[in-house]
Design a protein around this motif. Sequence first.
Motif, PDB file in Angstrom:
ATOM      1  N   TYR A  62       0.819  -1.203   0.000  1.00 25.73           N
ATOM      2  CA  TYR A  62       0.000   0.000   0.000  1.00 25.73           C
ATOM      3  C   TYR A  62       0.859   1.261   0.000  1.00 25.73           C
ATOM      4  O   TYR A  62       0.498   2.272  -0.582  1.00 25.73           O
TER       5      TYR A  62
ATOM      6  N   HIS B 265      -1.228   5.962  -1.958  1.00 24.94           N
ATOM      7  CA  HIS B 265      -2.561   6.509  -1.753  1.00 24.94           C
ATOM      8  C   HIS B 265      -3.077   6.240  -0.343  1.00 24.94           C
ATOM      9  O   HIS B 265      -4.279   6.291  -0.116  1.00 24.94           O
ATOM     10  N   SER B 266      -2.227   5.916   0.596  1.00 24.48           N
ATOM     11  CA  SER B 266      -2.696   5.647   1.949  1.00 24.48           C
ATOM     12  C   SER B 266      -1.632   6.041   2.953  1.00 24.48           C
ATOM     13  O   SER B 266      -0.448   6.148   2.632  1.00 24.48           O
TER      14      SER B 266
ATOM     15  N   SER C 181      -0.991   5.594   7.458  1.00 22.88           N
ATOM     16  CA  SER C 181      -1.451   5.147   8.773  1.00 22.88           C
ATOM     17  C   SER C 181      -0.799   6.020   9.834  1.00 22.88           C
ATOM     18  O   SER C 181       0.424   6.182   9.839  1.00 22.88           O
TER      19      SER C 181
ATOM     20  N   ARG D  69      -8.399  15.498   3.902  1.00 24.76           N
ATOM     21  CA  ARG D  69      -9.346  14.771   3.045  1.00 24.76           C
ATOM     22  C   ARG D  69     -10.167  15.715   2.181  1.00 24.76           C
ATOM     23  O   ARG D  69     -10.615  15.348   1.095  1.00 24.76           O
TER      24      ARG D  69
ATOM     25  N   MET E 226      -7.885   9.802  -0.859  1.00 33.08           N
ATOM     26  CA  MET E 226      -6.842   9.283   0.017  1.00 33.08           C
ATOM     27  C   MET E 226      -7.408   8.346   1.088  1.00 33.08           C
ATOM     28  O   MET E 226      -8.488   8.587   1.627  1.00 33.08           O
ATOM     29  N   GLU E 227      -6.661   7.269   1.375  1.00 36.38           N
ATOM     30  CA  GLU E 227      -7.039   6.346   2.444  1.00 36.38           C
ATOM     31  C   GLU E 227      -6.193   6.659   3.680  1.00 36.38           C
ATOM     32  O   GLU E 227      -4.963   6.649   3.611  1.00 36.38           O
ATOM     33  N   LEU E 228      -6.841   6.936   4.777  1.00 40.76           N
ATOM     34  CA  LEU E 228      -6.147   7.221   6.033  1.00 40.76           C
ATOM     35  C   LEU E 228      -6.643   6.277   7.117  1.00 40.76           C
ATOM     36  O   LEU E 228      -7.838   6.039   7.242  1.00 40.76           O
ATOM     37  N   THR E 229      -5.702   5.765   7.900  1.00 38.30           N
ATOM     38  CA  THR E 229      -6.036   4.950   9.062  1.00 38.30           C
ATOM     39  C   THR E 229      -5.483   5.652  10.293  1.00 38.30           C
ATOM     40  O   THR E 229      -4.280   5.959  10.345  1.00 38.30           O
TER      41      THR E 229
END
Length: 296
Positions: free
Chosen positions: A87, A92-93, A95, A115, A121-124
């Motif tokens: 990833y 695109h992510s 954490s 965002r 975008m993928e955020l954790t």
Amino acid sequence: MRLRQIEVFYAIMTAGSLRRAAELLHVSQPAASKVLRYAEQSLGFALFERAGGRLVPTREARIMLPHVNAIFEKLSDLKRLTDNLRYARDGHSISIGCVPSLGLSLVPRVVQRYRADHPGMELTIDAMHGPEIVSRIMNHDLDLGIVFGDYTCDGLTALHIANIPLMMIDAEEGEGPVSVAEINPERYIGLSENDPTARMLDMVMEEARIPIKAHVRVRTHFMAAELVRLGGGCAIVDAVTALHHPGLPRPRPLSPPLSVTCTVLFRADHALSQISQSILTLLRSELDVDLLSLKK
């Protein structure tokens, strides 16, 4: 034992029967039985006893199980690592791990602003304590960690972001700066001794010969603030918590001032990605907003 034999053994121990183990592994029951038989032949002892159509683990199997569990924990770590690496290459992510106090107001604001400009975008985001953040960064589980205090660890880069003032919160006291010497020891709510803020406060009180021993200690600034809100006493917390925890009295600055370092952590062998740099810029911006509001 070969890995496939270990998988069959583990599945049987976990599922409790050869049939359910075969279903877990998506193989036929005869195929699983054949692998088990070869495993026992290579080991030179039985792993299970056949009793009434059931497989009962032998003494040797029970002794082996903790070691097999450790193997599968390592395999899980490896899978998580490869997923994280895959990833990360996609770009695109991200954490992020943060201490709970910053996860209640500051970090959500940063994430929302980011965002808004990067909807795909993928955020954790995970809230946890500093030592766990360090561990997960080193295990490639997190890209960034946002903590209070300074952390030194081989392979870890610590980037100072800001000094966040510590504030007194107390519904029963007045206004204006307050000295730690004025704290009522019977009402003082302290932080866990593992918290960097608590260690600093304890040192200040000890050097000033102030005999304050907290009767209640909590692990997070948020919990200390909530106890104050409920009338449980007074506490010293970071300014971000003091400003944004609902229902608190106006926080009072300390005299002389004390502050806790806000630090961003990441792996030393990784250059900060463009995503991470943008997050840091927004983090500084939002902290400036909070710190400026204290001066009003």
